[in-house]
Enzyme design. Structure first.
Site, PDB file in Angstrom:
ATOM      1  N   THR A 160     -67.022  21.901 -11.398  1.00  0.00           N
ATOM      2  CA  THR A 160     -66.742  21.492 -10.149  1.00  0.00           C
ATOM      3  C   THR A 160     -67.955  21.730  -9.293  1.00  0.00           C
ATOM      4  O   THR A 160     -67.907  22.513  -8.692  1.00  0.00           O
ATOM      5  CB  THR A 160     -65.546  22.182  -9.543  1.00  0.00           C
ATOM      6  OG1 THR A 160     -64.445  21.983 -10.506  1.00  0.00           O
ATOM      7  CG2 THR A 160     -65.217  21.793  -8.290  1.00  0.00           C
ATOM      8  N   THR A 210     -65.979  22.759  -0.709  1.00  0.00           N
ATOM      9  CA  THR A 210     -64.580  22.998  -0.831  1.00  0.00           C
ATOM     10  C   THR A 210     -64.381  24.341  -0.703  1.00  0.00           C
ATOM     11  O   THR A 210     -64.188  24.656   0.406  1.00  0.00           O
ATOM     12  CB  THR A 210     -63.842  22.577  -2.175  1.00  0.00           C
ATOM     13  OG1 THR A 210     -64.852  22.881  -3.314  1.00  0.00           O
ATOM     14  CG2 THR A 210     -63.692  20.829  -2.406  1.00  0.00           C
TER      15      THR A 210
END
Length: 409
Positions: free
Chosen positions: A196, A159
């Site tokens: 994350t 990401t």
């Protein structure tokens, strides 16, 4: 090419998740993102023992629930499908349907049992999945055991990361060579107890799902759960390992003479990946390693180390090359550990700052110069017991604020 760690354990350069026998991978752009790769798969030639550790966030994304269900059915997986760009989190019933649709599409595409497929997603929370786009992408995935395909998988899970993260070790069990490899993503919303972060590990070792889970849980507590970037814990994240047994050796158990070597290989692989995540924290310029010695227990040592490396005040001081050791001492006071304020040793790099809580004479400019480096170490001795622990993190910079103030725009 490999460098020797011990007589039975070697670090493999050019590491990738398809080096263990019987694994293939692929990654591509299916259209979730504009150009970057956003869909990937890991495939084993036969069902593999599987184990996973999941985020502690009470709000868990649909893919985690589906993967957990798959693993709990038989303890086996043969494939893991992963997308980036959309977390499929807080998407309610539609999110579960979409995660099941991804699992089912992989099952049909590659002729696998549905419960032998795991699912993972990462990206923006609360947005409905572009499921038709993803399902079409699954039909175009062509896994191979080549380096290029493995790297494309590593790219497909990113990401805000600036680079891929890979690690690999080989070792022997009896007369057989075993390979253990891993890839990971993670840059922001990283905090101990899984955040994350996604990590996928493959090995051709022969090990039961139960013993694999025992090993993964133990090692995760000493590696991935010892990193922090910003104190945030996300909804999607897990470490997942597949062991397909293609190395063809006697089953590994805690009683096997080579069990310790397997644990060491798993620890080193996970630690390398964890440190790579910390180093690549959003906007980060420095990797920080904190070692706490002399704690009442190893658990308390790790807790203290994580508290120090996770302190915004410590992180900003290191970013600014300010040897403000008082911030470190203050963290120890609220870390919830057993300690004596009169018996603290503190080193920044090789520079002694406190010895038995007495302030040492040190050159402020020398330590500031040391803090300009890209790797910073802080060592604390509490003189309370024999516990030792480490934690890793990064500095907190202007770029972190910029990245996270415009993440969805």
């Amino acid at each position: 090419m490999a460098s020797i760690v011990s007589s039975h354990l070697k670090k493999v350069t050019g590491s990738n998740i398809t080096l263990p026998k019987g694994f293939s991978a692929a990654g591509m752009n299916c259209g979730i993102k504009y150009k970057k790769k956003d869909l990937g798969i890991i495939l084993s030639e036969k069902p593999a023992s599987a184990a996973a550790v999941y985020t502690t966030n009470k709000i868990k994304a649909a893919p985690l629930e589906v993967t957990k269900e798959s693993i709990e059915t038989e303890g086996l997986l043969q494939a893991v499908i992963v997308n980036s760009g959309n977390a499929n989190a807080f998407t309610r019933e539609q999110g579960r349907l979409d995660a099941y649709a991804m699992r089912n599409e992989v099952s049909e595409r590659f002729g696998l049992q549905q419960n032998h497929v795991g699912v993972a997603s990462t990206g923006i929370i609360g947005e409905t999945m572009p499921i038709d786009t993803i399902l079409k992408g699954i039909q175009q995935l062509n896994p191979a055991s080549k380096l290029n395909q493995a790297l494309e998988f590593s790219q497909s899970i990113l990401t805000t990361d600036t680079k891929t993260k890979n690690a690999c070790y080989s070792f022997t069990v009896g007369e057989s060579e075993v390979v253990l490899a891993g890839t990971a993503k993670g840059s922001g919303m990283i905090h101990p107890n899984m955040a994350t972060m996604l990590s996928f590990l493959t090995t051709d070792a022969n090990i039961s799902p139960e013993n694999l889970h025992h090993a993964l849980k133990k090692v995760t507590d000493q590696s991935f759960n010892c990193i922090t970037v910003d104190g945030e814990t996300s909804t999607n994240d897990m470490v997942l390992i597949l062991a397909n047994g293609y190395a063809d050796h006697e089953e590994l158990t805690p009683d096997h003479p080579d069990w310790g070597t397997f644990l060491q290989a798993l620890t080193l692989t996970c630690t390398d990946l964890a440190k790579a995540i910390a180093r690549d924290g959003e906007g980060a310029t420095k990797l920080i390693e904190v070692t706490v010695e002399g704690a009442a227990s190893s658990e308390e040592a790790r807790a203290a180390a994580k508290s120090i490396v996770g302190s915004p005040l410590v992180k900003t001081a290191i970013f600014g090359c300010d040897p403000n050791w008082g911030r470190i001492v203050a963290v120890l006071g609220y870390a919830g550990i057993e300690m004596s304020p009169e018996a603290i040793d503190l080193y920044i790099g090789d520079f002694p700052v406190l010895v038995q809580s007495e302030i040492e004479r040190f050159n402020h400019e020398e330590i500031s110069g040391y803090l300009t480096g890209s790797e910073i170490s802080i060592t604390v001795n509490l003189h309370t017991g024999n516990g030792i622990g480490k934690a890793w993190g990064c500095d907190l910079t202007y770029d972190y604020v910029q990245i996270n103030s415009s993440y969805t725009t």
